[in-house]
Design an enzyme around this catalytic site. Structure first.
Site, PDB file in Angstrom:
ATOM      1  N   LYS A 112      15.142 -25.812   6.029  1.00 13.88           N
ATOM      2  CA  LYS A 112      13.810 -25.733   5.397  1.00 13.88           C
ATOM      3  C   LYS A 112      13.821 -26.336   3.999  1.00 13.88           C
ATOM      4  O   LYS A 112      12.871 -26.999   3.601  1.00 13.88           O
ATOM      5  CB  LYS A 112      13.330 -24.275   5.318  1.00 13.88           C
ATOM      6  CG  LYS A 112      12.878 -23.693   6.646  1.00 13.88           C
ATOM      7  CD  LYS A 112      12.332 -22.287   6.439  1.00 13.88           C
ATOM      8  CE  LYS A 112      11.954 -21.624   7.748  1.00 13.88           C
ATOM      9  NZ  LYS A 112      11.620 -20.195   7.567  1.00 13.88           N
ATOM     10  N   LYS A 193      12.718 -26.112  22.017  1.00 14.13           N
ATOM     11  CA  LYS A 193      12.130 -24.805  22.276  1.00 14.13           C
ATOM     12  C   LYS A 193      10.660 -24.804  21.823  1.00 14.13           C
ATOM     13  O   LYS A 193      10.341 -25.378  20.787  1.00 14.13           O
ATOM     14  CB  LYS A 193      12.928 -23.771  21.465  1.00 14.13           C
ATOM     15  CG  LYS A 193      12.575 -22.329  21.742  1.00 14.13           C
ATOM     16  CD  LYS A 193      13.562 -21.410  21.029  1.00 14.13           C
ATOM     17  CE  LYS A 193      12.928 -20.041  20.820  1.00 14.13           C
ATOM     18  NZ  LYS A 193      13.775 -19.126  20.053  1.00 14.13           N
ATOM     19  N   LYS A 196       6.008 -22.405  17.123  1.00 14.09           N
ATOM     20  CA  LYS A 196       4.699 -22.124  16.527  1.00 14.09           C
ATOM     21  C   LYS A 196       4.325 -23.186  15.523  1.00 14.09           C
ATOM     22  O   LYS A 196       3.176 -23.402  15.231  1.00 14.09           O
ATOM     23  CB  LYS A 196       4.748 -20.788  15.777  1.00 14.09           C
ATOM     24  CG  LYS A 196       4.565 -19.594  16.655  1.00 14.09           C
ATOM     25  CD  LYS A 196       4.257 -18.361  15.807  1.00 14.09           C
ATOM     26  CE  LYS A 196       5.496 -17.850  15.112  1.00 14.09           C
ATOM     27  NZ  LYS A 196       5.248 -16.930  14.028  1.00 14.09           N
TER      28      LYS A 196
END
Ligand code: TRP
Length: 328
Positions: A112, A193, A196
């Protein structure tokens, strides 16, 4: 006494069928055998900038989806993290015994932070806040996706170090990874995967997508160059569609194979879409009922926080006492 299970989810993006099949559905099934607490972690969400009005909306939407999916708030409190001040308080106390090096090694932090020009300190402390979420309730079991297992290991390291320094204080939480087969991949890219945060209209099926949108997304899902379902030579996209069908239909492996072997992809997709539409229908109907009564939802969130507050306060007090911090 039943073991205590705790898990949390960030109120960002839109909850999708991967979240439902990989997490929510299992949480619902675990309710009778565990004392469960479910967190909506808004303090984690703000480690990256969130548009305030949108965040507020997502917090209540996430809570409504939990209830619609079958979390019974009378059994299992649904707690908005920021309503219980102890989470932030325990985080501070734990940051004082957590080496910065442990935090800098976290792969999610590295990932991140590499995408940001300037990063908030909160992004580095993120796993300490997560440790506080878990340790504050002395949780025994923490069901998470495999992307969170490093944070769970760190939680145990933090607990162990604290216990070694100040005496036995925290219960060691165990990680519970989802069962194989419940891992849902992106419709547009079956190597990733379902997520969101991945943008792209064809990636995920939101739990609140209307039937027409669900059908459109599944009809456009990536398959492969074969004409139909071949159980001996199956691409990841086709396997993912079958996994989704089976998760909603509950059919056995034999039933799946007998029905789908040789089927053309167009027909397969139609049937998968109908299984998803039918599978989400009860959840969507309950969601509409719950959101029609915002006062009810708010009272559930208030009462849930009230119920867990004494546990959180007791842990914070104990930790302060152990550390020699003044409690009056
Ligand atoms: N970090 C978790 C995630 O992004 C969410 C989370 C926060 C959590 N606190 C938690 C999960 C405590 C389990 C237990 O998925």
């Amino acid at each position: 006494m039943k073991p205590r299970v705790l898990s949390g989810i960030q109120p960002t993006g839109s909850l999708h069928i991967g979240n439902y099949l990989g997490a929510l559905k299992h949480w619902v099934q675990m309710q009778p055998d565990y004392e469960s607490i479910f967190l909506i972690v808004d303090l984690h969400a703000i480690t990256l900038y969130q548009e305030p009005a949108e965040l507020l909306k997502k917090i209540e939407q996430t809570a409504a989806i939990f209830l619609a999916a079958g979390i019974d708030p009378k059994q299992s409190p649904v707690v908005v993290q920021s309503l219980v001040p102890g989470h932030a308080e325990l985080t501070w106390l734990l940051t004082c015994t957590t080496p910065v090096g442990w935090l800098e090694r976290m792969t999610q932090y590295k990932d991140k932070s590499s995408k940001q020009e300037s990063i908030g300190d909160g992004l580095l402390q993120y796993p300490v806040l997560m440790a506080a979420d878990i340790l504050i309730y002395q949780a025994n079991v923490v069901p998470v996706g495999d992307d969170q297992s490093q944070h769970l290991e760190l939680t145990r390291d933090i607990a162990q170090r604290f216990n070694a320094l100040y005496g036995d204080t925290f219960v060691m939480p165990a990680t519970k990874l989802p069962t194989v087969g419940a891992r849902i991949m992106g419709l547009d890219d079956p190597a990733k995967k379902m997520s969101k945060s991945t943008e792209g209209p064809g990636h995920a099926i939101s739990l609140l997508d209307p039937p027409s949108v669900i059908r459109k997304k599944i009809m456009r899902a990536t398959t492969d160059s074969l004409p139909g379902v071949d159980y001996d030579d199956m691409g990841a996209g086709v396997a993912n569609l079958l996994t989704i069908h089976q998760a909603f239909s509950g059919w056995t492996d034999d039933q799946m194979k007998a029905h789908f072997a040789g089927m053309r992809y167009g027909d397969l997709k139609k049937q998968v879409a109908e299984a998803v539409v039918a599978g989400l229908e009860p959840l969507q109907a309950r969601y509409a009922e719950i959101t029609a009564d915002p006062a009810y939802l708010r009272s559930v969130l208030r009462e849930s926080a009230q119920r867990v507050m004494p546990i959180a306060e007791a842990t914070v007090r104990l930790v302060k006492q152990r550390m020699g911090v003044y409690v009056g």
